[in-house]
Design a protein around this motif. Structure first.
Motif, PDB file in Angstrom:
ATOM      1  N   LEU A   5       4.708  10.114  -2.174  1.00 33.22           N
ATOM      2  CA  LEU A   5       3.825   9.261  -1.372  1.00 33.22           C
ATOM      3  C   LEU A   5       3.252  10.059  -0.218  1.00 33.22           C
ATOM      4  O   LEU A   5       3.968  10.669   0.552  1.00 33.22           O
ATOM      5  N   THR A   6       1.936  10.069  -0.111  1.00 31.59           N
ATOM      6  CA  THR A   6       1.286  10.676   1.040  1.00 31.59           C
ATOM      7  C   THR A   6       1.273   9.666   2.171  1.00 31.59           C
ATOM      8  O   THR A   6       0.701   8.602   2.043  1.00 31.59           O
ATOM      9  N   ILE A   7       1.905   9.984   3.292  1.00 37.31           N
ATOM     10  CA  ILE A   7       2.088   9.027   4.372  1.00 37.31           C
ATOM     11  C   ILE A   7       1.072   9.261   5.476  1.00 37.31           C
ATOM     12  O   ILE A   7       1.080  10.281   6.140  1.00 37.31           O
ATOM     13  N   ALA A  36       0.665   2.536  -0.769  1.00 34.18           N
ATOM     14  CA  ALA A  36      -0.011   3.418  -1.711  1.00 34.18           C
ATOM     15  C   ALA A  36       0.186   2.847  -3.112  1.00 34.18           C
ATOM     16  O   ALA A  36       1.232   2.265  -3.412  1.00 34.18           O
ATOM     17  N   VAL A  37      -0.808   2.992  -3.962  1.00 30.83           N
ATOM     18  CA  VAL A  37      -0.726   2.497  -5.336  1.00 30.83           C
ATOM     19  C   VAL A  37      -0.637   3.695  -6.267  1.00 30.83           C
ATOM     20  O   VAL A  37      -1.449   4.626  -6.175  1.00 30.83           O
ATOM     21  N   VAL A  69      -7.319   2.792 -12.390  1.00 26.63           N
ATOM     22  CA  VAL A  69      -6.621   1.992 -11.383  1.00 26.63           C
ATOM     23  C   VAL A  69      -7.463   1.918 -10.108  1.00 26.63           C
ATOM     24  O   VAL A  69      -7.893   2.936  -9.569  1.00 26.63           O
ATOM     25  N   ARG A  70      -7.687   0.704  -9.640  1.00 26.88           N
ATOM     26  CA  ARG A  70      -8.444   0.479  -8.407  1.00 26.88           C
ATOM     27  C   ARG A  70      -7.667  -0.524  -7.562  1.00 26.88           C
ATOM     28  O   ARG A  70      -7.191  -1.531  -8.085  1.00 26.88           O
ATOM     29  N   LEU A 192       3.142   0.476  -4.150  1.00 25.65           N
ATOM     30  CA  LEU A 192       3.012  -0.479  -5.247  1.00 25.65           C
ATOM     31  C   LEU A 192       2.878   0.358  -6.512  1.00 25.65           C
ATOM     32  O   LEU A 192       1.866   1.030  -6.723  1.00 25.65           O
ATOM     33  N   LEU A 193       3.915   0.348  -7.339  1.00 26.76           N
ATOM     34  CA  LEU A 193       3.959   1.166  -8.543  1.00 26.76           C
ATOM     35  C   LEU A 193       3.704   0.305  -9.770  1.00 26.76           C
ATOM     36  O   LEU A 193       4.270  -0.787  -9.894  1.00 26.76           O
ATOM     37  N   ILE A 194       2.869   0.787 -10.681  1.00 25.30           N
ATOM     38  CA  ILE A 194       2.571   0.065 -11.912  1.00 25.30           C
ATOM     39  C   ILE A 194       2.722   1.005 -13.106  1.00 25.30           C
ATOM     40  O   ILE A 194       2.510   2.216 -12.993  1.00 25.30           O
ATOM     41  N   GLY A 195       3.105   0.435 -14.241  1.00 25.87           N
ATOM     42  CA  GLY A 195       3.252   1.226 -15.454  1.00 25.87           C
ATOM     43  C   GLY A 195       3.756   0.351 -16.576  1.00 25.87           C
ATOM     44  O   GLY A 195       4.044  -0.837 -16.385  1.00 25.87           O
ATOM     45  N   PHE A 196       3.884   0.919 -17.747  1.00 24.46           N
ATOM     46  CA  PHE A 196       4.413   0.166 -18.884  1.00 24.46           C
ATOM     47  C   PHE A 196       5.916  -0.049 -18.730  1.00 24.46           C
ATOM     48  O   PHE A 196       6.636   0.839 -18.266  1.00 24.46           O
TER      49      PHE A 196
END
Length: 209
Positions: A5-7, A36-37, A69-70, A192-196
């Motif tokens: 994560l870039t803070i 961060a997403v 991803v947006r 906020l992490l997204i994935g299968f």
């Protein structure tokens, strides 16, 4: 493994990394409570086999990826609301007949790079037309954060923004090197992490192929 994560840092009218030499030394930068997403390593694609007991290339049935991803964030309300819209693109090996498959995905809110504070599971339906190898569908994820949890304590803000004059004992010391500052920034940072939502076998396949 989570993506790094870039803070960002603290809000100011000056540019990131600007140094004010007229009244002392102080680093000014910008910080937002919005998470961060990102897509965690190894979860941005999924491979389905037929039969499921095989992982041979000849048994690949469907391959899908998370892409485009947006994200948008509103930090002005009682809660910090973030919405991530993305697309799932899929390709099948056999284009005969119309077919719909449902693929599970997760959205996870992580604090400080490792602490999971919320997780949701959703599904996205991919519909292949007869004769088509490719199909896609939109999906989205969202999160709510407590602004207090995403805010840096005032004493930490003071350490970072305090003006330092030449000759001061800590004039040449980067406040970001202070372990207390690093720890506070980490605690107030979210992703906020997204994935299968992969099975253990699917995750191993992604990690070792």
């Amino acid at each position: 493994m989570l993506l790094s994560l870039t803070i960002p840092l603290l809000a100011s009218c000056r540019g990131d990394g600007d140094i004010d030499v007229s009244s002392g030394v102080g680093i000014t930068a910008s910080r937002t409570g919005c998470p961060a997403v990102a897509i965690p390593d190894g979860t941005g694609d999924i491979t389905i086999f037929d039969p499921v007991t095989s992982q041979d290339a000849s048994a690949i049935d469907v391959v899908a990826v998370v892409t485009n991803v947006r994200s948008a964030c509103n930090s002005e309300g009682e809660k910090i609301y973030t919405e991530a819209n993305f697309e799932v693109q899929a390709r099948r090996s056999d284009n005969r007949g119309a077919r719909t498959i449902s693929l599970p995905y997760f959205s996870t809110v992580v604090q400080g790079g490792s602490a999971v504070v919320a997780k949701r599971i959703g599904t996205v339906d991919i519909s292949f037309a007869d004769g088509e190898y490719r199909a896609s569908a939109p999906a989205k994820a969202a999160s709510y954060l407590d602004p207090v949890a995403a805010r840096l304590p005032e004493d930490i803000v003071d350490k970072i923004t305090r003006k330092r004059r030449a000759g001061d004992a800590d004039a040449a010391v980067d406040p970001m090197s202070d372990p207390a500052v690093k720890s506070a920034i980490l605690r107030s940072s979210f992703e906020l992490l997204i994935g299968f939502q992969l099975t253990e076998e699917q995750f191993k396949y992604n990690a070792t192929r």
